[in-house]
Design an enzyme around this catalytic site. Sequence first.
Site, PDB file in Angstrom:
ATOM      1  N   LEU A  33      -7.807  43.680 -27.580  1.00 45.61           N
ATOM      2  CA  LEU A  33      -7.721  42.084 -27.534  1.00 45.61           C
ATOM      3  C   LEU A  33      -6.355  41.840 -26.486  1.00 45.61           C
ATOM      4  CD1 LEU A  33      -7.806  41.474 -31.371  1.00 45.61           C
ATOM      5  CD2 LEU A  33      -9.828  41.714 -29.540  1.00 45.61           C
ATOM      6  N   GLY A  34      -6.118  42.684 -25.539  1.00 46.20           N
ATOM      7  CA  GLY A  34      -5.030  42.070 -24.710  1.00 46.20           C
ATOM      8  C   GLY A  34      -3.829  41.886 -25.336  1.00 46.20           C
ATOM      9  N   GLY A  37      -3.368  42.568 -29.343  1.00 47.11           N
ATOM     10  CA  GLY A  37      -3.429  43.763 -29.845  1.00 47.11           C
ATOM     11  C   GLY A  37      -4.708  44.418 -29.830  1.00 47.11           C
ATOM     12  N   SER A  58       3.227  43.354 -16.048  1.00 50.49           N
ATOM     13  CA  SER A  58       2.115  43.190 -15.556  1.00 50.49           C
ATOM     14  C   SER A  58       1.104  44.042 -16.569  1.00 50.49           C
ATOM     15  CB  SER A  58       2.163  44.416 -14.265  1.00 50.49           C
ATOM     16  OG  SER A  58       0.792  44.725 -13.747  1.00 50.49           O
ATOM     17  N   ASP A  64      -6.293  50.687 -20.497  1.00 48.37           N
ATOM     18  CA  ASP A  64      -6.516  52.325 -20.145  1.00 48.37           C
ATOM     19  C   ASP A  64      -5.548  52.862 -21.098  1.00 48.37           C
ATOM     20  OD1 ASP A  64      -8.595  51.617 -18.570  1.00 48.37           O
ATOM     21  OD2 ASP A  64      -7.435  51.796 -16.605  1.00 48.37           O
TER      22      ASP A  64
END
Length: 121
Positions: A33-34, A37, A58, A64
Site C-alpha cells: 500500500l505504498g 504499509g 525516494s 521491490d
Amino acid sequence: ERLLGEALITRKHFVDAADRIRRMGAESVVLSLGSRGATGARAGSIVEAIPPRIDAVSPIGAGDAMAAAFVWAMSRRDDFEDALRWGVAAGTASTKLPGVTFASLEQTQEIYPHVELRAVA
C-alpha cells in the site's frame, strides 16, 4: 485491482481484497500500500503492517525492497506476520535513501520495531 476488477481506495477495500484473493486459492496474500504499509491475509487471519512516519526521499524500489525482505523473512522462519513487518520495514527504510538505493539490514532493523502490526480478522 486488475485481478478483482475494481478500484481499491479505502482500508476496507484493501482488507476485503486480501481476503477475496486468499479465498481464490492463494495460501497467502500481501498487498503493498505504498506509504500506508501493507495488508496481508493468510489462513483466515488478516493483518495490517503500518509503517512509522518518516521523511521519504525516494519511493523508487520500495515495493521491490518490501517483497525481497518479506521473502527473506519467510525463508528464515515461516512467521507470516513477522515477515510482513520486515517487508514494510525494508520498504520504508529504502524510501529514506536517494534514487534506487535499497536499505541495508542495519537500516531496516532501525525501522522494524516501529512498524505496527494490527490484526484485522
